[in-house]
Design an enzyme around this catalytic site. Structure first.
Site, PDB file in Angstrom:
ATOM      1  N   GLU A  19     -38.188  10.228  63.680  1.00  0.00           N
ATOM      2  CA  GLU A  19     -39.354   9.451  63.639  1.00  0.00           C
ATOM      3  C   GLU A  19     -41.006   9.897  65.189  1.00  0.00           C
ATOM      4  OE1 GLU A  19     -38.388   4.723  63.470  1.00  0.00           O
ATOM      5  OE2 GLU A  19     -40.002   5.224  65.386  1.00  0.00           O
ATOM      6  N   HIS A  95     -44.715   4.201  57.779  1.00  0.00           N
ATOM      7  CA  HIS A  95     -43.917   2.634  57.845  1.00  0.00           C
ATOM      8  C   HIS A  95     -45.186   1.698  57.571  1.00  0.00           C
ATOM      9  CE1 HIS A  95     -40.276   3.950  61.145  1.00  0.00           C
ATOM     10  NE2 HIS A  95     -40.267   4.427  59.571  1.00  0.00           N
ATOM     11  N   GLY A 126     -42.530  -6.188  60.243  1.00  0.00           N
ATOM     12  CA  GLY A 126     -42.572  -5.459  61.837  1.00  0.00           C
ATOM     13  C   GLY A 126     -42.743  -6.138  62.949  1.00  0.00           C
ATOM     14  N   ALA A 145     -40.219  -7.879  54.337  1.00  0.00           N
ATOM     15  CA  ALA A 145     -40.321  -7.630  54.358  1.00  0.00           C
ATOM     16  C   ALA A 145     -40.192  -7.781  53.158  1.00  0.00           C
ATOM     17  CB  ALA A 145     -38.988  -6.138  54.722  1.00  0.00           C
ATOM     18  N   GLN A 247     -32.633   1.957  80.776  1.00  0.00           N
ATOM     19  CA  GLN A 247     -32.372   1.820  78.842  1.00  0.00           C
ATOM     20  C   GLN A 247     -31.031   0.597  79.037  1.00  0.00           C
ATOM     21  OE1 GLN A 247     -32.319   6.533  77.316  1.00  0.00           O
ATOM     22  NE2 GLN A 247     -35.053   5.779  77.028  1.00  0.00           N
TER      23      GLN A 247
HETATM   24  P1  FAD Z   1     -36.930  -8.314  57.307  1.00  0.00           P
HETATM   25  O1  FAD Z   1     -36.554  -7.725  55.907  1.00  0.00           O
HETATM   26  O2  FAD Z   1     -38.119  -9.398  56.747  1.00  0.00           O
HETATM   27  O3  FAD Z   1     -35.936  -9.231  57.784  1.00  0.00           O
HETATM   28  C1  FAD Z   1     -36.845 -10.651  58.825  1.00  0.00           C
HETATM   29  C2  FAD Z   1     -35.480 -11.748  58.964  1.00  0.00           C
HETATM   30  O4  FAD Z   1     -35.846 -12.319  58.187  1.00  0.00           O
HETATM   31  C3  FAD Z   1     -34.011 -10.885  59.518  1.00  0.00           C
HETATM   32  O5  FAD Z   1     -33.484 -12.267  60.156  1.00  0.00           O
HETATM   33  C4  FAD Z   1     -33.824 -11.299  58.222  1.00  0.00           C
HETATM   34  O6  FAD Z   1     -32.597 -11.522  57.448  1.00  0.00           O
HETATM   35  C5  FAD Z   1     -34.498 -12.698  57.402  1.00  0.00           C
HETATM   36  N1  FAD Z   1     -35.004 -12.792  56.072  1.00  0.00           N
HETATM   37  C6  FAD Z   1     -35.517 -11.397  55.681  1.00  0.00           C
HETATM   38  N2  FAD Z   1     -35.473 -11.186  54.173  1.00  0.00           N
HETATM   39  C7  FAD Z   1     -36.569 -12.533  54.311  1.00  0.00           C
HETATM   40  C8  FAD Z   1     -36.309 -13.967  53.458  1.00  0.00           C
HETATM   41  N3  FAD Z   1     -37.531 -13.664  52.351  1.00  0.00           N
HETATM   42  N4  FAD Z   1     -37.312 -15.118  53.764  1.00  0.00           N
HETATM   43  C9  FAD Z   1     -35.871 -15.922  54.923  1.00  0.00           C
HETATM   44  N5  FAD Z   1     -36.042 -14.806  55.723  1.00  0.00           N
HETATM   45  C10 FAD Z   1     -35.779 -13.618  55.591  1.00  0.00           C
HETATM   46  N6  FAD Z   1     -41.968  -2.578  63.515  1.00  0.00           N
HETATM   47  C11 FAD Z   1     -43.155  -2.168  63.625  1.00  0.00           C
HETATM   48  O7  FAD Z   1     -43.653  -3.527  63.576  1.00  0.00           O
HETATM   49  N7  FAD Z   1     -43.408  -1.063  63.300  1.00  0.00           N
HETATM   50  C12 FAD Z   1     -43.116   0.267  62.897  1.00  0.00           C
HETATM   51  O8  FAD Z   1     -43.084   1.081  62.439  1.00  0.00           O
HETATM   52  C13 FAD Z   1     -41.363   0.039  62.704  1.00  0.00           C
HETATM   53  N8  FAD Z   1     -40.457   0.263  62.148  1.00  0.00           N
HETATM   54  C14 FAD Z   1     -38.964   0.531  62.178  1.00  0.00           C
HETATM   55  C15 FAD Z   1     -38.166   1.148  61.744  1.00  0.00           C
HETATM   56  C16 FAD Z   1     -36.996   0.781  61.298  1.00  0.00           C
HETATM   57  C17 FAD Z   1     -36.603   2.144  60.882  1.00  0.00           C
HETATM   58  C18 FAD Z   1     -35.949  -0.459  61.654  1.00  0.00           C
HETATM   59  C19 FAD Z   1     -34.990  -0.503  61.968  1.00  0.00           C
HETATM   60  C20 FAD Z   1     -37.532  -1.485  62.312  1.00  0.00           C
HETATM   61  C21 FAD Z   1     -38.078  -0.705  62.564  1.00  0.00           C
HETATM   62  N9  FAD Z   1     -39.139  -2.728  63.184  1.00  0.00           N
HETATM   63  C22 FAD Z   1     -40.785  -1.297  63.215  1.00  0.00           C
HETATM   64  C23 FAD Z   1     -39.117  -2.815  63.736  1.00  0.00           C
HETATM   65  C24 FAD Z   1     -39.116  -4.146  62.124  1.00  0.00           C
HETATM   66  O9  FAD Z   1     -40.624  -4.681  62.165  1.00  0.00           O
HETATM   67  C25 FAD Z   1     -38.116  -5.171  62.854  1.00  0.00           C
HETATM   68  O10 FAD Z   1     -36.949  -5.213  63.266  1.00  0.00           O
HETATM   69  C26 FAD Z   1     -38.462  -6.747  62.411  1.00  0.00           C
HETATM   70  O11 FAD Z   1     -37.861  -8.002  63.003  1.00  0.00           O
HETATM   71  C27 FAD Z   1     -37.740  -7.145  61.608  1.00  0.00           C
HETATM   72  O12 FAD Z   1     -39.073  -6.058  59.576  1.00  0.00           O
HETATM   73  P2  FAD Z   1     -37.424  -5.981  58.837  1.00  0.00           P
HETATM   74  O13 FAD Z   1     -38.636  -5.260  58.216  1.00  0.00           O
HETATM   75  O14 FAD Z   1     -36.298  -6.006  58.963  1.00  0.00           O
HETATM   76  O15 FAD Z   1     -37.870  -7.579  58.238  1.00  0.00           O
END
Ligand code: FAD
Length: 318
Positions: A19, A95, A126, A145, A247
């Site tokens: 990444e 992403h 995000g 997401a 870290q």
């Molecule tokens: P979601 O899946 O939306 O989950 C967020 C929270 O809401 C979780 O607690 C989940 O349990 C809950 N949830 C999920 N769906 C729902 C729903 N429909 N209704 C109610 N609750 C729900 N961040 C960046 O800004 N840019 C990046 O490029 C980036 N790359 C990443 C790459 C990886 C591999 C990982 C693991 C993380 C990355 N992140 C990045 C960080 C990520 O955006 C954060 O961890 C963010 O807080 C959650 O993203 P998610 O897609 O898991 O969110």
């Protein structure tokens, strides 16, 4: 090519992927090429490029007043993906995040990605903007997401936002989502978070990339729970070598993970940064060997645009 096809074609051999972060605004793309030049010897089937929402910055005026300005510190994700694919003939995975985009802007970004020949996207909510206590959706954008995932799935079936347009072009993105072996920090408990992950896979996500972890047992437990609950897509472990003493505080704070006591004590005992890097390397090499034995499809390294420590580790595994 789709990530799932790269994995299928590897016939059970563990692949290496990386990444990268876009350079900070004002810096050139050369740092990306330099990193790629260092990592190409490991024949990565794909390279992820992160996406960064705008952050708030504070500008102090002569009067002493502070002005809050919002701008994106690391723009360029889509262009970097195109440049990587063009120069290195390697698949690039942008992403795609909810924050900072209206649904229409997301649609236009997906059209750009499709026209550029990009086959994979990692769909995420995000991070929250620095200065916001929680994630704040963009008006007219997505809050989770799952919602963004639905939009990509809709485009894959030829459904665009404006129903009156004539749509003959379906996209065909292979969609990945994030998974958290140690739970997402906002979730009240592991099972609630897991329920949303399962939902994302049931909706059509084809692979999962995990948050970084330092205890391979957490990944194994996570994979076992996924398999026991009908999640059969590839689960790609996200990995990062520990390189500084700081870290020990920063990684748990930012990524909400646990650092095993054995590792934290070994790092605490180091007298120099070089010693910390050595401890971090040895630890991750052992974790990676375990992951390969366990059958991880890909080892995905968060390079943080500093390929040196990752390179040393992959050299010992390749
Ligand atoms: P979601 O899946 O939306 O989950 C967020 C929270 O809401 C979780 O607690 C989940 O349990 C809950 N949830 C999920 N769906 C729902 C729903 N429909 N209704 C109610 N609750 C729900 N961040 C960046 O800004 N840019 C990046 O490029 C980036 N790359 C990443 C790459 C990886 C591999 C990982 C693991 C993380 C990355 N992140 C990045 C960080 C990520 O955006 C954060 O961890 C963010 O807080 C959650 O993203 P998610 O897609 O898991 O969110």
């Amino acid at each position: 090519m789709k990530i799932i096809d790269h994995i299928k074609n590897a016939n059970g051999k563990t692949l290496f992927s990386f990444e990268l972060l876009p350079p900070a605004k004002g810096q050139g793309i050369q740092s990306i090429f330099k990193t790629m030049d260092e990592l190409m010897e490991f024949k990565p089937p794909f390279i992820d490029v992160t996406y960064h929402r705008e952050d708030y910055m504070y500008k102090q005026h002569e009067s002493g007043l502070l002005e809050r300005v919002a701008y994106r510190k690391r723009p360029g994700t889509v262009a970097i993906c195109a440049a990587i694919m063009n120069k290195y003939k390697v698949d690039a995975v942008p992403h795609l995040i909810c924050g900072g985009f209206t649904k229409e802007e997301t649609e236009n970004a997906l059209i750009d990605l499709n026209f550029l020949g990009i086959d994979n996207v990692l769909v995420l909510r995000g991070d929250a903007r620095k200065g916001d206590p929680d994630f704040v959706p963009t008006p007219g954008g997505h809050g989770y997401a799952t919602e963004l995932l639905q939009q990509v799935i809709d485009m894959n079936s030829g459904k665009y936002l404006h129903e009156d347009i004539e749509s003959t072009a379906k996209t065909d993105f292979c969609i990945g989502v994030a998974g958290y072996p140690e739970k997402h920090f906002e979730s009240p408990n592991f099972n609630t978070d897991f329920k949303w992950l399962k939902k994302k896979v049931e909706m059509g996500a084809e692979f999962i990339v995990t948050q970084m972890f330092f205890n391979v047992e957490k990944y194994k437990e996570f994979v076992t729970k996924c398999r026991d609950n009908g999640i059969h897509v590839p689960i790609i472990p996200g990995l990062k070598p520990m390189t500084t003493k700081r870290q020990l505080i920063m990684l748990p704070k930012i990524f909400h993970l646990d650092i095993p006591e054995e590792l934290s004590e070994a790092v605490e005992a180091c007298k120099t940064n070089a010693e910390v890097r050595q401890v971090g390397e040895e630890w991750l090499v052992e974790q990676c060997k375990e992951l390969i034995k366990f059958g991880a499809p890909v080892l995905h390294f968060y390079t943080m645009s500093n390929p040196g420590p990752t390179k040393k580790i992959v050299e010992r595994l390749a």
